[in-house]
Design a protein around this motif. Sequence first.
Motif, mmCIF file in Angstrom:
data_model
loop_
_atom_site.group_PDB
_atom_site.id
_atom_site.type_symbol
_atom_site.label_atom_id
_atom_site.label_comp_id
_atom_site.label_asym_id
_atom_site.label_seq_id
_atom_site.Cartn_x
_atom_site.Cartn_y
_atom_site.Cartn_z
ATOM 1 N N TRP A 193 0.842 -1.198 0.000
ATOM 2 C CA TRP A 193 0.000 0.000 0.000
ATOM 3 C C TRP A 193 0.877 1.247 0.000
ATOM 4 N N SER A 197 -1.300 2.731 -4.721
ATOM 5 C CA SER A 197 -2.046 1.991 -5.731
ATOM 6 C C SER A 197 -3.425 2.612 -5.833
ATOM 7 N N THR A 264 -5.310 8.862 1.599
ATOM 8 C CA THR A 264 -6.315 7.913 2.056
ATOM 9 C C THR A 264 -6.927 7.154 0.883
ATOM 10 N N LEU A 265 -6.992 7.779 -0.256
ATOM 11 C CA LEU A 265 -7.587 7.097 -1.415
ATOM 12 C C LEU A 265 -6.651 6.064 -2.003
ATOM 13 N N ALA A 266 -5.388 6.387 -2.144
ATOM 14 C CA ALA A 266 -4.527 5.550 -2.971
ATOM 15 C C ALA A 266 -3.179 5.241 -2.340
ATOM 16 N N GLY A 267 -3.017 5.576 -1.089
ATOM 17 C CA GLY A 267 -1.685 5.394 -0.508
ATOM 18 C C GLY A 267 -0.774 6.496 -1.008
ATOM 19 N N ASN B 211 -8.844 1.411 1.749
ATOM 20 C CA ASN B 211 -10.032 0.940 1.033
ATOM 21 C C ASN B 211 -9.685 0.042 -0.145
ATOM 22 N N GLN B 212 -8.515 -0.617 -0.043
ATOM 23 C CA GLN B 212 -8.122 -1.504 -1.126
ATOM 24 C C GLN B 212 -8.150 -2.951 -0.662
#
Lengths: 689, 328
Positions: A193, A197, A264-267, B211-212
């Motif tokens: 993470w 990603s 927070t959305l995508a690392g 959230n993955q």
Amino acid sequence: MAVTATEPAARPSTAPTPRSGAAAVTAGLVLLVAVLAVVDITQGTAAVGASEVWRALTGQADAGDASVVVASRLPRMTAGLLVGAVLGMAGAVLQAVSRNVLASPDTLAVNAGSYLALGIAGATGLSLPMIASSGVAFLGGLAAAAVVLGLSGLGTGTVRLVLAGTALMLGLNSMTEGLLLLFPEQTEGLYQWNQGSIGQNGFDGVLQMLPVALIGLVGLLLTARRVDALALGDDAARGLGVPVRATRVTVVVLAALLSAAAVTLAGPIGFVGLCAPALVRPLVRRFRGYARSRAALPAAALTGAALVLGSDVVLRTLVSDDLSVAVPTGVVTSLVGAVFLVVMAIRMRDTAGAGAPDRLRTPSRTAFLVTVGVLVVVLVGLVIAAVLVGDTKLLLGDVVNWTQGRAGRSVTFVLDTRVPRVLAALGAGAALALAGTLVQAVTRNPLAEPSVLGVTGGGALGAVILVTTAPLATTWGVAGAAFAGSAITAVVVFGLAARGGFQQNRLVLVGIGTASGTAALISLLIVLTDPFNATKALTWLSGSTYGRTMPDVVPVALALVVGIGVAVARRTELDLVSLDEDTPRLLGMRLAPGRLGFLVLSVVLSSTAVACAGTIGFVGLVAPHAARALVGRRHVRVVPVAILLGAVLVCAADLIGRTVIAPSQLGAGLMTAVIGTPYFLYLLVRSRR
Amino acid sequence: MRRLLLTAAATTAAALTLAACGTTEPAADKPEEKKASEAITLTDGKGTEVKLDGPATKVVATEWNVVESLLSLGVEPVGVADVKGYKTWDTSVPLKGDPKDIGTRGEPSMDTVASLAPDLIVATTDLPPAAVKQMREVAPVLEVRSADGAGQIDQMLENVDLIAKATGTTDKAESIREDFEAKVAEGKKALTDAGMAGKDIAFADGYVTSNQVSIRPYTATSLIGEVHEAIGLKNAWKVKGDEAYGLGATDVEGLTDLPKDVQFAYIGNDEDPNATPFTSALTENSVWKSLPFVKAGDVHRLNDGIWMFGGPGSMEAYIDAVVGALTK
């Protein structure tokens, strides 16, 4: 000083300028992003290609394909768009208000703060719903940004900002890596993470972050005029009636908000915040319309989106589906970003003059001698403690027996494994400190340090390549590979930065680019060769003395002997070189060969340290700074004090890492950062007066 | 800073004078006489020759699969890496005694291992060579291959045999092998009787970060994949696994590649909800909800505490669990 005086990111022009060129370029960017977005939707692990996507969008696809498009592809594409735009814009405004081309969410430690917050949540077994875990990352990021800004003093100097940010980032990341090593099951996936990603589990994440991002983006556009005024300089802005301090605070808080949303959305997607504005900057010269933030900010946002989506598209095109899941998009943005950054740095006109040297008092000779004496006592005490203390506590009599070969079986074993570790820590610490001192002197750049310049990273890359391809590599093999890696990186970095003398911003920018590039390559190598053994790689990369034997210590010891010899013999030359560009010339010294010699020496020192104890960051940065603060700037004094400090720091870190959480243990590199960060931040606070 | 340094120096000096004299162990004990009669010589998973004076009783184990094998063989190890983790993730062969925790699985503490003065250290080939070299100074080290994509079950049973020879429990190893084969036959029969023979099965675990959702397929070359084949099921994963463990990587989208009538199985852990995405993060995901096997209710959560990389004990528990779930 490095990065202080740079040209304003956007130079407002009073002349009437045609806006049409800028508008056309912006339209082109929009088109590029749109194309990339469309291509991105058609890629993924499910057998849903262009035609299925088209049918899904027109409502003719079966439920399965439609759900893939709606719950996986579109959220991923939107996330990429959003994250890129948000980071690009955040980076652009941060660079504008700080007048610093290095300011970005990465250097404000926002990413590192979020990473640690999520790591703590994972390690303590907290299972949080998506929104709460976003909240945790968000708070972590904001807290880190607040600490950096609080310590560096808002608007009082940009080197301080970057120094504080880089230091905190290193420290926080080390703590997180420690958690990953100690709780491998609980934190599974976090390492990946951290590479960033953009894959999404449905639209929830995007929808929850969208309002935050919109507030930030709109807020920034509203303050754009004031940001333009700030670019004229604080006094000029005040003259125009712009509240300088309030504007800075607002902009930085908004930017931190935006980057936390992206994290927070995508690392942490590395580099976009640094790169996107850098790509837009040359446009300013060509198209006057971009001189205004209102035009330049959206352009930076679009460039950021194009970078992220483009990286994702390239990754999914080049790598097979199974692997593209494992390779995080952030690795690609880091690689792409690193190359761009290096290219930009080379083309950049470096206008930084020779900054004023640190204002430091020169303490008396007695003070110097007392400092050295005290350090020696501390070091001896530490070494004795390090040898005696561990899971098995020993007494001095045991050590005496051991040195005479008369010790019992258990004591012999404990000391046979423990003494090489202590020596490795001492050697690596001293070598890194000396390397840092030399590089900082030669480049006259307080940020220049083997790990910041990518030399350590190159060494690690060389060693990791050898270790993954030939598991039975010998000590000298690893040292050789590390040296080859360091040497190649150093040649690249210094070679690229050499044009027109070692211009300061250029060197650090090329170095940071290279450092990130090597870090991304190492991650890539680990993901591709041994995806389920991140622990193994982390152990090595975290700078550990685990499993060291006497022969492992020999290379660094040799390098150290040579290094100290040269540094002592040529101490006056070091003083002169570190003074300014002109004085040595006036004295008839030939600068280039001397500089080159010192740089080669520091590469040898840092690569042998890497081979001996993995990547230990921070020592090369902290030890010379601390030494100068203690004994002034003459190298006859700085060198011994820095070497002692480096040895003390790593030895103490190793001791603490081995004992405090025994029988588990943490690498010395992690502990160095954990110990070094607070001290470094304290130095920054103290020097603010 | 200077005052800090002075204090540190004074403190260390004082501490040293107070505490550091004497010895913890009498000097120079003579090397013990070795009993040649019971000596055992083994060739371990790395091809290294391991010599033992006799069957080992004080054993230290650095990985959970060898801990499990030792326990199955009736040998309680005196030292185990990450005791708490073992108790969380491997309850099929529970750890009853109170072994000493020797640290993490990746970096077991040399000091602690040495202080236990074991007769034998059982490690896996995943341990760094430098660490193994040092451990050999303390006691003989038996390195077993942790996984082999070319034959996981054979490797697992071979490891049990090897450890049994070193601990003098070969009779027990024989019965473990027989029990395992009986369990495989029993599972195969139960599945055939229920008309499930040859069915497609996909086993995976996964984890949620932020959230993955990442999903890790256990392909045909994984230990669980081979157990599936042994009991007459068919692995449905098309994803390629890594060479040693046979593990792949995919995301939720990748699940759409599975056959429509596949049986999907997973093991989670109540103590670690982030490792159980199928009951948490995915329940609201429309790709997951639209998968045919999810709609048909063919998703099975198997018992917690079956270690997916364990020994025969874990795999027997797995067969019971998966057969139970499919024939319900």
